[in-house]
Enzyme design. Structure first.
Site, mmCIF file in Angstrom:
data_model
loop_
_atom_site.group_PDB
_atom_site.id
_atom_site.type_symbol
_atom_site.label_atom_id
_atom_site.label_comp_id
_atom_site.label_asym_id
_atom_site.label_seq_id
_atom_site.Cartn_x
_atom_site.Cartn_y
_atom_site.Cartn_z
ATOM 1 N N SER A 105 0.849 -1.211 0.000
ATOM 2 C CA SER A 105 0.000 0.000 0.000
ATOM 3 C C SER A 105 0.876 1.250 0.000
ATOM 4 C CB SER A 105 -0.917 0.000 1.223
ATOM 5 O OG SER A 105 -1.752 -1.125 1.193
ATOM 6 N N GLU B 31 -4.280 -3.274 -7.058
ATOM 7 C CA GLU B 31 -4.347 -1.881 -7.550
ATOM 8 C C GLU B 31 -4.937 -0.955 -6.478
ATOM 9 O OE1 GLU B 31 -5.088 -1.170 -11.640
ATOM 10 O OE2 GLU B 31 -4.545 -3.223 -12.195
HETATM 11 C C1 LIG Z 1 -3.011 -11.697 -7.267
HETATM 12 C C2 LIG Z 1 -2.292 -10.394 -7.149
HETATM 13 C C3 LIG Z 1 -1.845 -9.740 -8.282
HETATM 14 C C4 LIG Z 1 -1.139 -8.547 -8.177
HETATM 15 N N1 LIG Z 1 -0.639 -7.936 -9.307
HETATM 16 C C5 LIG Z 1 0.229 -6.897 -9.174
HETATM 17 C C6 LIG Z 1 0.929 -6.382 -10.310
HETATM 18 O O1 LIG Z 1 0.735 -6.819 -11.452
HETATM 19 N N2 LIG Z 1 1.836 -5.385 -10.112
HETATM 20 C C7 LIG Z 1 2.081 -4.856 -8.871
HETATM 21 O O2 LIG Z 1 2.922 -3.966 -8.782
HETATM 22 N N3 LIG Z 1 1.409 -5.308 -7.782
HETATM 23 C C8 LIG Z 1 0.506 -6.328 -7.906
HETATM 24 N N4 LIG Z 1 -0.151 -6.813 -6.782
HETATM 25 C C9 LIG Z 1 0.103 -6.214 -5.479
HETATM 26 C C10 LIG Z 1 -1.089 -5.503 -4.871
HETATM 27 O O3 LIG Z 1 -1.349 -4.300 -5.531
HETATM 28 C C11 LIG Z 1 -0.805 -5.348 -3.367
HETATM 29 O O4 LIG Z 1 -0.895 -6.631 -2.796
HETATM 30 C C12 LIG Z 1 -1.754 -4.383 -2.680
HETATM 31 O O5 LIG Z 1 -1.547 -3.079 -3.135
HETATM 32 C C13 LIG Z 1 -1.625 -4.420 -1.161
HETATM 33 O O6 LIG Z 1 -0.296 -4.390 -0.752
HETATM 34 P P1 LIG Z 1 0.222 -5.476 0.315
HETATM 35 O O7 LIG Z 1 -0.172 -6.802 -0.202
HETATM 36 O O8 LIG Z 1 1.638 -5.227 0.613
HETATM 37 O O9 LIG Z 1 -0.651 -5.205 1.613
HETATM 38 P P2 LIG Z 1 -0.305 -4.146 2.772
HETATM 39 O O10 LIG Z 1 -0.025 -2.823 2.190
HETATM 40 O O11 LIG Z 1 0.676 -4.735 3.686
HETATM 41 O O12 LIG Z 1 -1.717 -4.076 3.508
HETATM 42 C C14 LIG Z 1 -2.140 -5.006 4.506
HETATM 43 C C15 LIG Z 1 -3.464 -4.483 5.086
HETATM 44 O O13 LIG Z 1 -3.233 -3.211 5.717
HETATM 45 C C16 LIG Z 1 -4.107 -2.237 5.140
HETATM 46 N N5 LIG Z 1 -3.426 -0.945 5.108
HETATM 47 C C17 LIG Z 1 -2.179 -0.666 4.672
HETATM 48 N N6 LIG Z 1 -1.918 0.641 4.801
HETATM 49 C C18 LIG Z 1 -3.023 1.201 5.361
HETATM 50 C C19 LIG Z 1 -3.390 2.530 5.747
HETATM 51 N N7 LIG Z 1 -2.556 3.569 5.593
HETATM 52 N N8 LIG Z 1 -4.620 2.730 6.264
HETATM 53 C C20 LIG Z 1 -5.476 1.698 6.428
HETATM 54 N N9 LIG Z 1 -5.205 0.431 6.084
HETATM 55 C C21 LIG Z 1 -3.990 0.186 5.562
HETATM 56 C C22 LIG Z 1 -4.414 -2.759 3.757
HETATM 57 O O14 LIG Z 1 -5.614 -2.199 3.223
HETATM 58 C C23 LIG Z 1 -4.516 -4.245 4.025
HETATM 59 O O15 LIG Z 1 -5.800 -4.536 4.542
HETATM 60 C C24 LIG Z 1 -0.916 -7.980 -6.890
HETATM 61 C C25 LIG Z 1 -1.404 -8.628 -5.745
HETATM 62 C C26 LIG Z 1 -2.058 -9.823 -5.855
HETATM 63 C C27 LIG Z 1 -2.545 -10.496 -4.586
#
Ligand SMILES: Cc1cc2nc3c(=O)[nH]c(=O)nc-3n(C[C@H](O)[C@H](O)[C@H](O)COP(=O)(O)OP(=O)(O)OC[C@H]3O[C@@H](n4cnc5c(N)ncnc54)[C@H](O)[C@@H]3O)c2cc1C
Length: 395
Positions: free
Chosen positions: A142, A373
């Site tokens: 995120s 996204e």
């Molecule tokens: C199947 C799949 C395909 C993907 N494809 C791509 C791709 O092609 N390219 C790419 O670059 N990425 C890709 N992603 C990555 C995806 O965009 C991220 O997984 C997503 O943005 C969340 O990041 P994270 O998994 O690190 O979760 P984290 O950021 O660690 O979040 C964990 C939890 O904390 C919450 N959170 C975090 N920060 C805050 C805040 N400030 N306030 C409130 N809540 C918060 C989140 O909403 C979530 O519930 C993909 C992910 C998956 C699972």
């Protein structure tokens, strides 16, 4: 009441000829080529390479890219209708196309030099090559500004080191739009975007991830180990990569919202069909109020999602601000898809839990739309930020 007959046309809910004919064309293709294999590739996790080639032939991989750059030259509205129809049959096909269109072709269209467009955008828009968007890292989700991957200039090359995680289309991708820190002391203002040939020595792809849903889309880690990328592969200006990443996601979110819309549509159709067929207590279950309420609840979720998705795409086509609307569409459509799929399972009873009836796949596929996204929580941050910009807090 004021006479409005002379006023501007106002709101029209007609999609127009182009988007309607795209819907017809993609629906035909999806029914004949995608739906028959959707359950099988979900089970086998197989990337649908033959269908991706057919999508390229139909112009579905560079839909809003101008024809002069190899694309179909259509509107964003037509693009979202195509993603909706692909996803109605199989959400994996939806995301494969959505990533190539919104996350790969768009930044090249908006930021590449004429030479870069010729070399990279044209084959990607034609679907001769497939692209991936490489932003997320193990510790930059995120908070994508926390990029640990670095790019250091060494003579005529950028040397990339680091890794990306959860990258869609990673396995088959020929081109990796990669974000990396070019000046870590500047944080978000020290990130740049690069066009990386996936065959570059030092670029390595991880194993294919096992996933809850969209299992036929190929998700992997990507590692950059002293990967030397020619200097002219910098995309846009130095240290402006984070702006490019966010602008790209702004459009991408509408594509994911359309993916969710297609899943919601499929779920409602399946629930209605089953309610009309299944009999218990000597009646069609669609006669029971409890079932009717689920169908009604699903319908309001579906139709409100559709309005938000098309509105966001339409605003984008008009060149009007759409950041808030794209986030609203993505947030609501993705949750609507999960809720509609969940109700569709409930309407099906025990059969809904069985893979033969597909609605369990719709639920598994819907779930990702709330995460990638930008999670729903991130969309809420964007919406709140936009609303506060429109109506600043008083000091
Ligand atoms: C199947 C799949 C395909 C993907 N494809 C791509 C791709 O092609 N390219 C790419 O670059 N990425 C890709 N992603 C990555 C995806 O965009 C991220 O997984 C997503 O943005 C969340 O990041 P994270 O998994 O690190 O979760 P984290 O950021 O660690 O979040 C964990 C939890 O904390 C919450 N959170 C975090 N920060 C805050 C805040 N400030 N306030 C409130 N809540 C918060 C989140 O909403 C979530 O519930 C993909 C992910 C998956 C699972």
């Amino acid at each position: 009441m004021a006479d409005t007959t002379e006023a501007a046309p106002g709101i029209s809910f007609d999609l127009g000829e182009e988007a309607e004919s795209v819907r017809e064309m993609v629906r035909d293709f999806a029914e004949s080529e995608i739906r028959p294999i959707a359950a099988q590739i979900d089970e086998s996790h197989e990337f649908p390479a033959a269908n991706v080639k057919k999508m390229a032939e139909l112009g579905l991989l560079g839909m809003f890219v101008p024809e002069e750059h190899g694309g179909a030259g259509m509107t964003y509205l037509s693009y979202v209708v195509a993603i909706e129809e692909l996803s109605r049959a199989c959400a994996s096909h939806g995301v494969i196309a959505s990533v190539n269109n919104s996350l790969v072709c768009y930044p090249l269209m908006a930021y590449a030099s004429p030479e870069q467009k010729k070399k990279w955008l044209e084959p990607l828009a034609k679907g001769e090559k497939l692209g991936a968007y490489c932003l997320t890292e193990p510790n930059a989700g995120s908070n994508a500004a926390n990029q640990q991957t670095t790019a250091v200039l060494d003579g005529d090359h950028w040397v990339l080191n680091g890794s990306k995680i959860f990258i869609t289309n990673a396995g088959p991708a020929d081109v990796l739009i990669t974000y990396a820190a070019t000046d870590r002391s500047l944080g978000a203002r020290g990130i740049s975007a690069f066009i990386v040939d996936a065959d570059t020595p030092g670029v390595r792809k991880g194993r294919k991830e096992g996933k809850l849903g969209i299992r036929a889309s190929d998700t992997r880690e990507i590692y950059y180990e002293d990967a030397r990328v020619p200097k002219d592969c910098l995309l846009g200006e130095l240290n402006k990569g984070y702006t490019i990443a966010l602008a790209t996601l702004g459009g991408g979110r509408i594509g994911i919202a359309a993916q969710a819309l297609g899943i919601a549509q499929a779920s409602v159709e399946a629930a209605v069909k089953y309610a009309n067929e299944r009999e218990q207590f000597d009646r069609k279950i669609g006669e029971f109020d409890a079932i009717r309420h689920m169908l009604a609840d699903s319908t309001v979720e579906l139709e409100t999602a559709r309005l938000l998705v098309y509105q966001a795409a339409w605003l984008r086509d008009q060149g009007r601000p759409n950041t808030k609307e794209a986030s609203l569409a993505k947030w609501h459509a993705s949750e609507a898809a999960t809720r509609c799929a969940n109700w569709a399972i409930q309407v099906h009873g025990g059969y809904g839990y069985m893979s033969e009836y597909h609605v369990e796949r719709y639920w598994r596929d819907a779930r990702i739309c709330e995460i990638y996204e930008g999670t729903t929580e991130v969309q809420k941050m964007v919406v709140a930020g936009q609303v506060l910009k429109e109506h600043p807090l008083e000091a």
